[in-house]
Design a protein around this motif. Structure first.
Motif, PDB file in Angstrom:
ATOM      1  N   MET A 221       0.841  -1.183   0.000  1.00 38.57           N
ATOM      2  CA  MET A 221       0.000   0.000   0.000  1.00 38.57           C
ATOM      3  C   MET A 221       0.883   1.242   0.000  1.00 38.57           C
ATOM      4  SD  MET A 221      -1.219   0.272   4.014  1.00 38.57           S
ATOM      5  CE  MET A 221      -1.397   2.060   3.979  1.00 38.57           C
ATOM      6  N   VAL A 222       0.366   2.322  -0.544  1.00 38.52           N
ATOM      7  CA  VAL A 222       1.054   3.606  -0.516  1.00 38.52           C
ATOM      8  C   VAL A 222       0.455   4.416   0.631  1.00 38.52           C
ATOM      9  CG1 VAL A 222       1.542   5.739  -1.744  1.00 38.52           C
ATOM     10  CG2 VAL A 222       1.493   3.559  -2.991  1.00 38.52           C
ATOM     11  N   CYS A 223       1.303   4.828   1.546  1.00 38.77           N
ATOM     12  CA  CYS A 223       0.815   5.596   2.698  1.00 38.77           C
ATOM     13  C   CYS A 223       0.186   6.896   2.218  1.00 38.77           C
ATOM     14  CB  CYS A 223       1.955   5.898   3.662  1.00 38.77           C
ATOM     15  SG  CYS A 223       2.240   4.588   4.855  1.00 38.77           S
ATOM     16  N   PRO A 224      -1.005   7.217   2.703  1.00 38.87           N
ATOM     17  CA  PRO A 224      -1.685   8.443   2.263  1.00 38.87           C
ATOM     18  C   PRO A 224      -0.968   9.698   2.756  1.00 38.87           C
ATOM     19  CG  PRO A 224      -2.860   7.427   4.090  1.00 38.87           C
ATOM     20  CD  PRO A 224      -1.798   6.449   3.677  1.00 38.87           C
ATOM     21  N   ASP A 225      -1.315  10.821   2.132  1.00 37.36           N
ATOM     22  CA  ASP A 225      -0.664  12.090   2.464  1.00 37.36           C
ATOM     23  C   ASP A 225      -1.014  12.589   3.861  1.00 37.36           C
ATOM     24  OD1 ASP A 225       0.531  12.118   0.001  1.00 37.36           O
ATOM     25  OD2 ASP A 225      -1.024  13.335  -0.948  1.00 37.36           O
ATOM     26  N   ASP A 226      -2.085  12.024   4.450  1.00 39.81           N
ATOM     27  CA  ASP A 226      -2.467  12.465   5.796  1.00 39.81           C
ATOM     28  C   ASP A 226      -2.089  11.439   6.860  1.00 39.81           C
ATOM     29  OD1 ASP A 226      -4.224  10.497   5.107  1.00 39.81           O
ATOM     30  OD2 ASP A 226      -6.037  11.577   5.713  1.00 39.81           O
ATOM     31  N   HIS A 227      -1.191  10.493   6.499  1.00 41.64           N
ATOM     32  CA  HIS A 227      -0.770   9.492   7.489  1.00 41.64           C
ATOM     33  C   HIS A 227      -0.136  10.179   8.685  1.00 41.64           C
ATOM     34  CE1 HIS A 227       1.526   6.144   9.286  1.00 41.64           C
ATOM     35  NE2 HIS A 227       0.609   5.374   8.745  1.00 41.64           N
ATOM     36  N   VAL A 228      -0.377   9.647   9.886  1.00 35.65           N
ATOM     37  CA  VAL A 228       0.079  10.297  11.107  1.00 35.65           C
ATOM     38  C   VAL A 228       1.597  10.471  11.143  1.00 35.65           C
ATOM     39  CG1 VAL A 228       0.224   8.149  12.413  1.00 35.65           C
ATOM     40  CG2 VAL A 228      -0.152  10.296  13.630  1.00 35.65           C
ATOM     41  N   ASP A 229       2.355   9.540  10.545  1.00 35.57           N
ATOM     42  CA  ASP A 229       3.820   9.634  10.495  1.00 35.57           C
ATOM     43  C   ASP A 229       4.216  10.208   9.136  1.00 35.57           C
ATOM     44  OD1 ASP A 229       6.554   9.267  10.392  1.00 35.57           O
ATOM     45  OD2 ASP A 229       6.517   7.329  11.411  1.00 35.57           O
ATOM     46  N   GLU A 230       4.629  11.487   9.130  1.00 32.68           N
ATOM     47  CA  GLU A 230       4.905  12.163   7.859  1.00 32.68           C
ATOM     48  C   GLU A 230       6.065  11.546   7.091  1.00 32.68           C
ATOM     49  OE1 GLU A 230       7.643  15.777   9.739  1.00 32.68           O
ATOM     50  OE2 GLU A 230       5.621  16.163   9.049  1.00 32.68           O
ATOM     51  N   SER A 231       6.961  10.806   7.779  1.00 25.49           N
ATOM     52  CA  SER A 231       8.094  10.195   7.082  1.00 25.49           C
ATOM     53  C   SER A 231       7.647   9.042   6.185  1.00 25.49           C
ATOM     54  CB  SER A 231       9.126   9.691   8.095  1.00 25.49           C
ATOM     55  OG  SER A 231       8.627   8.575   8.817  1.00 25.49           O
ATOM     56  N   LEU A 232       6.430   8.533   6.418  1.00 23.39           N
ATOM     57  CA  LEU A 232       5.929   7.409   5.617  1.00 23.39           C
ATOM     58  C   LEU A 232       5.019   7.862   4.471  1.00 23.39           C
ATOM     59  CD1 LEU A 232       5.032   4.840   8.437  1.00 23.39           C
ATOM     60  CD2 LEU A 232       7.075   4.908   7.007  1.00 23.39           C
ATOM     61  N   ARG A 233       4.622   9.115   4.475  1.00 27.13           N
ATOM     62  CA  ARG A 233       3.682   9.586   3.464  1.00 27.13           C
ATOM     63  C   ARG A 233       4.239   9.422   2.061  1.00 27.13           C
ATOM     64  NH1 ARG A 233       2.117  15.111   6.796  1.00 27.13           N
ATOM     65  NH2 ARG A 233       1.123  14.029   8.566  1.00 27.13           N
ATOM     66  N   GLY A 234       3.433   8.794   1.222  1.00 29.90           N
ATOM     67  CA  GLY A 234       3.827   8.590  -0.167  1.00 29.90           C
ATOM     68  C   GLY A 234       4.730   7.393  -0.412  1.00 29.90           C
ATOM     69  N   LYS A 235       5.145   6.711   0.651  1.00 28.94           N
ATOM     70  CA  LYS A 235       6.034   5.557   0.492  1.00 28.94           C
ATOM     71  C   LYS A 235       5.219   4.269   0.433  1.00 28.94           C
ATOM     72  CE  LYS A 235      10.188   7.501   2.585  1.00 28.94           C
ATOM     73  NZ  LYS A 235      11.277   7.312   3.571  1.00 28.94           N
ATOM     74  N   THR A 236       5.800   3.268  -0.244  1.00 31.34           N
ATOM     75  CA  THR A 236       5.138   1.970  -0.380  1.00 31.34           C
ATOM     76  C   THR A 236       5.489   1.077   0.801  1.00 31.34           C
ATOM     77  OG1 THR A 236       5.194   2.105  -2.794  1.00 31.34           O
ATOM     78  CG2 THR A 236       4.898  -0.082  -1.812  1.00 31.34           C
ATOM     79  N   VAL A 237       4.454   0.558   1.446  1.00 30.18           N
ATOM     80  CA  VAL A 237       4.632  -0.330   2.594  1.00 30.18           C
ATOM     81  C   VAL A 237       4.258  -1.754   2.164  1.00 30.18           C
ATOM     82  CG1 VAL A 237       3.939  -0.847   4.957  1.00 30.18           C
ATOM     83  CG2 VAL A 237       4.054   1.529   4.185  1.00 30.18           C
ATOM     84  N   ASP A 238       5.169  -2.701   2.357  1.00 28.70           N
ATOM     85  CA  ASP A 238       4.887  -4.108   2.083  1.00 28.70           C
ATOM     86  C   ASP A 238       4.238  -4.716   3.321  1.00 28.70           C
ATOM     87  OD1 ASP A 238       6.044  -4.068  -0.496  1.00 28.70           O
ATOM     88  OD2 ASP A 238       8.037  -4.132   0.425  1.00 28.70           O
ATOM     89  N   LEU A 239       3.028  -5.219   3.157  1.00 25.83           N
ATOM     90  CA  LEU A 239       2.233  -5.711   4.281  1.00 25.83           C
ATOM     91  C   LEU A 239       2.223  -7.233   4.367  1.00 25.83           C
ATOM     92  CD1 LEU A 239      -0.876  -3.382   3.880  1.00 25.83           C
ATOM     93  CD2 LEU A 239       0.893  -3.197   5.634  1.00 25.83           C
TER      94      LEU A 239
END
Length: 435
Positions: A221-239
């Motif tokens: 998933m791609v972290c949304p722009d309003d994710h609580v941790d700004e360092s993850l915004r826009g990055k791809t997370v492998d779940l």
């Protein structure tokens, strides 16, 4: 008794005070008489021991009372006389009170900055919904009430999850091959819902709905722009997701039996209380929205310095809210601290915005001579004691001893200022927003 003021910085003032020998001696004698009025010493009738004897035998208490008269009360008088509004706690320097000697002490604090307040808040206009709840809103409120006492029943058949199910899952996530602090949760319960109109299922939802109990699945998933941790915004997370079990939520029937469970004699009274609570909840939401709108208007283009003490308090409160939110999401302590570290820029921005609101409202309250009475403060402390399940008397004493009661009073005063602004503003009725 005399005093002088030193301008330490734009917002910092240091006031130095000199108390004459005569005033020191008089304060100690008066304090000794007050203490002696309630004690009995050998050879003297109750309350008849000489002040000099009491002063020696009960030195700490006598000095404490004399200090209250010479320092605490005088400080309040000076601040009022100089027309200053402290925005931080007072930092004292000085020697203890000693009979026969001048008392010299100083105290330093930050002051309320000059704020360019609008002359008339009636020049502002805000849109406000009707506070009357619709049938749909009352129904939604009722459902939330039923869900608060719902039970879960494990699904025994082998099937995939469907909307409405409560699933128990483990989730783990990596970004660029590295574990993400706080992304890992175990035995986390989540209820599956249909996405809002025009929206798609999240990647996490898609993985969950493809699994049967005991199975594991992966996705990204791609972290949304309003994710609580700004360092993850826009990055791809492998779940990686493991589904432990599926449960069905069983809502209780809305009947007399349920009403009695909530402490009401029959269903009609429960329904009346539900409607009343729904109305109060909506009125609060509508007013909160309107207050934020007027704050946005009056703060537009405003520039004024912010006291460091206010910034420090607002930062601590905002970080506390983030911690509480992340804890409810199942994040561990290490993950929470990591997220806070990565949110430095956003925290600073929010801190400054909150501090601007706090200072502006303090200026409004000061100009309009708004006040919070001791009775109002005590009522607020009583509500807080109930909320935190604390003994009122002990809770109140702790707040006063720590000085935290001043923070409570300031927040209450600012709330009055915000209410004052909204009450003065023009209101325009608009159609209710869809929930």
């Amino acid at each position: 008794m005399s005093h002088s003021i030193e301008v330490v910085s734009e917002l910092t003032r240091k006031i130095s005070v000199v108390v004459s020998v005569e005033d020191v001696n008089a304060a100690l004698t008066s304090a000794a008489r007050e203490v002696g009025a309630s004690v009995t010493l050998p050879g003297f009738r109750k309350g008849k021991a000489p002040a000099s004897v009491i002063e020696k035998r009960f030195a700490d208490e006598v000095v404490g009372r004399a200090t209250e008269v010479l320092v605490e009360r005088r400080v309040a008088d000076i601040v009022k006389e100089e027309d200053l509004k402290p925005m931080s706690r007072l930092e004292f320097e000085g020697d203890p009170i000693v009979r026969g000697q001048e008392l010299r002490f100083s105290f330093t604090f930050e002051i309320l900055p000059d704020v360019n307040l609008p002359e008339d808040f009636s020049a502002f206009s805000v849109d406000m919904e009707s506070a009357e709840p619709t049938e749909e809103e009352i129904e939604a409120f009722t459902k939330r009430l039923l869900k608060s006492v719902a039970t879960l029943e494990d699904v025994t058949e082998e099937r995939l999850p469907v909307p409405g199910d409560v699933v128990t899952i483990d989730v783990d996530g990596d970004v660029e091959g590295k574990p993400v602090p706080g992304m890992k949760v175990a035995n986390y319960n989540i209820q599956l819902v249909e996405p809002a109109e025009g929206q798609e299922l999240s990647e996490l939802d898609k993985i969950i709905r493809s699994l049967k109990p005991g199975e594991e699945g992966t996705g990204s998933m791609v972290c949304p722009d309003d994710h609580v941790d700004e360092s993850l915004r826009g990055k791809t997370v492998d779940l990686r997701v493991k589904l432990h079990k599926i449960s069905t939520e069983i809502l209780p029937e809305l009947n007399d039996e349920l009403a009695q469970k909530f402490g009401f004699p029959k269903l009609d009274i429960l329904k009346y209380m539900i409607s009343k609570q729904a109305a109060e909840s909506k009125a609060e939401r509508v007013r909160t929205d309107a207050e934020q709108k007027i704050m946005d208007q009056v703060l537009a283009g405003q520039e004024f310095p912010l006291p460091e003490a206010v910034l420090k308090t607002q930062r601590a409160e905002y970080e506390g809210e983030i911690r509480e939110f992340l804890e409810k999401q199942g994040m561990d302590k290490e993950g929470i601290e990591g997220s806070l570290k990565n949110m430095t820029e956003e925290i600073e921005e929010q801190t400054k915005e909150r501090a601007r609101m706090f200072v502006f409202l303090a200026a409004v309250a000061r100009r309009e001579k708004l006040e919070v009475t001791a009775e109002e403060v005590d009522m607020q402390i009583m509500r807080m004691a109930r909320q935190y399940n604390q003994d009122y008397a002990k809770f109140r004493e702790a707040l006063y001893q720590s000085g935290s009661v001043n923070d409570i009073q300031d927040r209450m005063l600012n709330s009055k200022a915000l209410a004052f602004m909204l009450d003065k503003a023009q209101k325009t009725a608009v159609e209710a927003k869809a929930e």
